[in-house]
Every structure is written in structure tokens, then in C-alpha cells.
Design an enzyme around this catalytic site. Structure first.
Site, PDB file in Angstrom:
ATOM      1  N   ILE A 198       0.843  -1.071  -0.003  1.00  0.00           N
ATOM      2  CA  ILE A 198       0.059  -0.062   0.090  1.00  0.00           C
ATOM      3  C   ILE A 198       0.906   1.018   0.025  1.00  0.00           C
ATOM      4  O   ILE A 198       0.459   2.015  -0.567  1.00  0.00           O
ATOM      5  CB  ILE A 198      -1.091  -0.041   1.136  1.00  0.00           C
ATOM      6  CG1 ILE A 198      -2.022  -1.208   1.089  1.00  0.00           C
ATOM      7  CG2 ILE A 198      -1.632   1.442   1.146  1.00  0.00           C
ATOM      8  CD1 ILE A 198      -2.948  -1.138  -0.216  1.00  0.00           C
ATOM      9  N   ILE A 226      -7.105   1.240   4.368  1.00  0.00           N
ATOM     10  CA  ILE A 226      -6.988  -0.240   4.201  1.00  0.00           C
ATOM     11  C   ILE A 226      -5.491  -0.704   4.719  1.00  0.00           C
ATOM     12  O   ILE A 226      -4.618   0.078   4.880  1.00  0.00           O
ATOM     13  CB  ILE A 226      -7.293  -0.572   2.764  1.00  0.00           C
ATOM     14  CG1 ILE A 226      -6.102   0.126   1.943  1.00  0.00           C
ATOM     15  CG2 ILE A 226      -8.538  -0.204   2.221  1.00  0.00           C
ATOM     16  CD1 ILE A 226      -6.312  -0.084   0.393  1.00  0.00           C
ATOM     17  N   GLU A 227      -5.477  -2.232   4.955  1.00  0.00           N
ATOM     18  CA  GLU A 227      -4.416  -2.824   5.386  1.00  0.00           C
ATOM     19  C   GLU A 227      -3.819  -2.064   6.893  1.00  0.00           C
ATOM     20  O   GLU A 227      -2.767  -2.023   7.090  1.00  0.00           O
ATOM     21  CB  GLU A 227      -3.244  -2.531   4.475  1.00  0.00           C
ATOM     22  CG  GLU A 227      -3.292  -3.257   3.152  1.00  0.00           C
ATOM     23  CD  GLU A 227      -3.629  -4.911   3.312  1.00  0.00           C
ATOM     24  OE1 GLU A 227      -2.860  -5.355   4.521  1.00  0.00           O
ATOM     25  OE2 GLU A 227      -3.864  -5.246   2.167  1.00  0.00           O
ATOM     26  N   GLY A 228      -5.020  -1.797   7.575  1.00  0.00           N
ATOM     27  CA  GLY A 228      -4.773  -1.124   9.014  1.00  0.00           C
ATOM     28  C   GLY A 228      -4.643   0.301   8.831  1.00  0.00           C
ATOM     29  O   GLY A 228      -3.881   0.962   8.183  1.00  0.00           O
ATOM     30  N   GLN A 242      -1.390   1.859  12.687  1.00  0.00           N
ATOM     31  CA  GLN A 242      -0.051   1.937  12.168  1.00  0.00           C
ATOM     32  C   GLN A 242       0.856   2.769  13.461  1.00  0.00           C
ATOM     33  O   GLN A 242       1.927   2.488  13.716  1.00  0.00           O
ATOM     34  CB  GLN A 242       0.269   2.620  10.870  1.00  0.00           C
ATOM     35  CG  GLN A 242      -0.424   2.120   9.801  1.00  0.00           C
ATOM     36  CD  GLN A 242      -0.245   0.588   9.837  1.00  0.00           C
ATOM     37  OE1 GLN A 242       0.698  -0.091   9.994  1.00  0.00           O
ATOM     38  NE2 GLN A 242      -1.442  -0.205   9.421  1.00  0.00           N
TER      39      GLN A 242
END
Length: 378
Positions: free
Chosen positions: A247, A363-365, A370
Site C-alpha cells: 500500500i 486499508i491494510e490497517g 500503524q
């Protein structure tokens, strides 16, 4: 603008040139039309698979290219410069293959992995649920033991490639509460009991289908378990870092496209007898955009090289995802500002890029997740 690249071989340089031509000549010119119609370009993803792009960073044993993660991410960035949806689709396909390649039994890998790396079979990860997004331990989709295998029931959501995918990697509960009771199974899309719901009407990246997928008593043989029983989070963990880096690469490519477009516009648009690029207010915006993109790219490639060396990179991958996607949001917003009224209408792609950048922060966390990961590492 010139981007200084470093390749490990002439083969990498040659393939990158091919990808650049595809991005500029075949992706960018059709992106707006496909996005307006929410039309997934399966043929383009398949073509990139046939060129070996999806399998670049996978072992040659399974039909991969045996190349570095660092090179693969540069390719993803270049694809995103042309069209984010295609770059994200290539990234998602590689991500689905990652867990299977690392944790699948040889029988399962031989049956599916070569076709997936070539783009002939499209895959999708089914992790999130309505009440289990960042908290995967809260998932309720369950796999109950039956003769010779399992029966899966539950509803997954936010599944990218939903409806287009041929196989799904489904994470479901096989044990007690929490992340320790989760297993992963490979499910074919055509199996009885698999139902794809209508896709979400998203703010951006509309050409990449995202939808809930229901599993109603779907039977899977035991051999299709990826990894061990109640060890599904290990499979998921093997894709988290790759997911964040992919990403981040998409974000850098998207930001670069916005900078290129805004810079060209600023040199051509004249006000008060001069190109607006000569005005300090605009020039400093462009300078900040270029600096932020260069920093994001450098952080990404440094982390990718650490991954290629086999070193742990979870915190560094979180930093990449956080910084690159926040950069993409700032850069695309500033690109709209530089174009003024022209940036707000669909005659220019800047408003689309701004909408697409927002997705990458989620997305992807989410970027809040993070930050939590980075803080824990400290």
C-alpha cells in the site's frame, strides 16, 4: 520529473521499462472511463501476471521470478502512477499468494499457486467482518469439523476482488476466543454456499470491486487448510508487513502522478503574464510535494531491502504505510489546490486521485493502527 532508480540487473531494468510503457500507454488513458463505470480490468491484471509481474518476488519453484521485494515494490509504484486500481489489484493478488506460498502444504501450492502467480486464477483474502476489522480476534465466522474436512459459515466484509476472484483465503474460528483460535482455508468461489453480495459504492478506486462475501455451510476438505489448525494468525501475520509495504508503494506512485500533473499544469497555466509555477506560493507547494514523495520512496526502499535480508520489519513497515499514505493525501490535496477550479472537476484526474488517496490511509490497517504499532515498538 526524473526518478533515479537502482536495479540489480539488466533484466530488472528491461522489465521495468515494459511496465512503464504499460502504465503510461495502457493504464493511464483508460483509468477514468473504467473508474466511472466501476469496471474491473481483469484482462490487464491477467496480462501483468503473464509478464511475471505478480510473481516477481516469489520463488521460481512455484513459477515466481525469484526477484527482490524491493524491485517488486518499485514495479507496483510505477503501476500506481498510471492507475491505482490495477496496482492495488496486483498487490492484492501477490498478497493472497503470500500466505499460501509460505504456509500451504505442497499439494495445495502445486494445485493453485502457479496459476495464481500467472494471473489465471484471481485470489482474495477474507479477513474483516462487520465487528472484526482491526480486531481480527473478534471474528465470528466459524469452521466446524465434519467428515474429512470442515464446514464454514459466516459473513466477511470489505473483500477486495469479491465477485471477480476464483479462490478465497478465508480466516475463521476453529478454536476458542481470541486470535489463538483462528484457522485459514482456501475456498473456491464456485463452491455451493459461497455468495457474493452487491459491491460497495465507494468514494474512489471504484474499478476494483469490494463487497461482503457470505459462506453458508461451505464444505472444504482438510487439505485446504493453509497452515495448522488454530494457527491462522501466523498466516495472516506473514502478509501484514507485505500488505503495508504494498500500500505504501501504491501511495508513492499515486502521489508521483499527482505531482507530475500539477507541475506540468503550473508551467503551462499563466496568470498576470507569468506561469503560475513562477509564483512562490505555488513553487513552494510543488517543492514540498517533491520532497515528501522522495522521502516516502526512500523509506519504502530501505525497509524493503531489510525485508529482503530476512530482518524483522513490522515497525518499519508500519512507518512506511503511515508516512507514504499521509504523503499521498497531502500531495493529492495540494495538487487540487494548484489546479484551482480545474482541479475540482473531472476534466482533470486530480480530484479522483484525492479520493483514491483517502482509501490508502484506511486499508491494510488504518493509520491510527500503524501509529499504535510504531508506539509499541518504542
Amino acid at each position: 520529473m526524473t526518478i533515479h532508480r537502482h536495479f540489480d540487473s539488466a533484466e530488472q531494468a528491461e522489465l521495468f521499462d515494459v511496465v512503464t510503457r504499460i502504465s503510461e500507454k495502457e493504464l493511464a488513458p483508460v483509468a477514468a472511463d473504467h473508474e466511472a463505470r466501476a469496471d474491473y480490468p481483469r484482462h490487464l491484471v491477467t496480462r501483468l501476471g503473464e509478464l511475471g509481474v505478480i510473481g516477481l518476488a516469489f520463488p521460481q519453484r512455484w513459477g515466481g521470478g525469484g526477484q527482490s521485494v524491493a524491485f517488486f515494490l518499485q514495479v507496483v509504484e510505477e503501476l500506481a502512477r498510471g492507475w491505482l486500481a490495477v496496482a492495488e489489484s496486483v498487490h492484492l493478488q501477490a498478497l493472497t499468494c503470500r500466505g499460501l506460498a509460505r504456509h500451504g502444504k505442497d499439494e495445495l501450492r502445486e494445485a493453485y499457486l502457479p496459476a495464481m502467480l500467472e494471473g489465471r486464477l484471481l485470489g482474495a483474502n477474507c479477513m474483516s467482518e462487520a465487528e472484526a476489522g482491526s480486531d481480527l480476534g473478534a471474528m465470528t465466522t466459524a469452521a466446524s469439523p465434519v467428515d474429512g474436512g470442515y464446514r464454514i459459515s459466516g459473513l466477511k466484509t470489505w473483500v477486495s476482488h469479491a465477485g471477480a476472484a476464483d479462490v478465497y483465503l478465508v480466516y475463521c474460528r476453529t478454536g476458542g476466543a481470541g486470535p489463538g483460535g483462528i484457522s485459514c482455508f482456501l475456498v473456491e468461489a464456485g463452491q455451493e454456499g459461497v455468495q457474493v453480495h452487491p459491491p460497495f459504492a465507494k468514494m474512489g478506486v471504484c474499478a476494483l470491486p469490494t463487497a461482503p462475501v457470505a459462506f453458508d455451510g461451505v464444505r472444504v476438505p482438510a487439505v485446504r487448510m493453509v497452515g495448522g489448525r488454530n494457527r491462522g494468525m501466523l498466516v495472516a501475520a506473514s502478509v501484514f508487513d507485505h500488505g503495508r509495504l504494498g500500500i505504501a508503494a501504491c501511495a508513492v506512485g499515486l502521489a508521483q502522478a499527482a505531482l507530475d500533473h500539477a507541475s506540468d499544469y503550473a508551467k503551462q497555466r499563466r496568470q498576470f503574464g507569468s506561469p503560475i509555477a513562477s509564483f512562490q506560493g505555488v513553487a513552494f507547494l510543488l517543492a514540498d510535494m517533491a520532497t515528501q514523495i522522495a522521502a516516502a520512496r526512500a523509506l519504502l526502499l530501505t525497509t524493503a531491502r531489510l525485508m529482503d535480508e530476512g530482518r524483522p520489519v513490522s515497525a518499519e513497515a508500519a512507518k512506511c504505510k503511515l508516512f507514504a499514505t499521509d504523503t499521498a493525501m497531502r500531495v493529492t490535496t495540494d495538487a487540487v489546490q494548484i489546479l484551482g477550479g480545474s482541479g475540482y472537476v473531472r476534466d482533470h484526474p486530480t480530484e479522483r486521485w484525492m479520493r483514491e488517496a483517502k482509501l490508502l490511509q484506511i486499508i491494510e490497517g488504518t493509520n491510527q493502527i500503524q501509529r499504535a504499532t510504531i508506539a509499541q515498538s518504542l
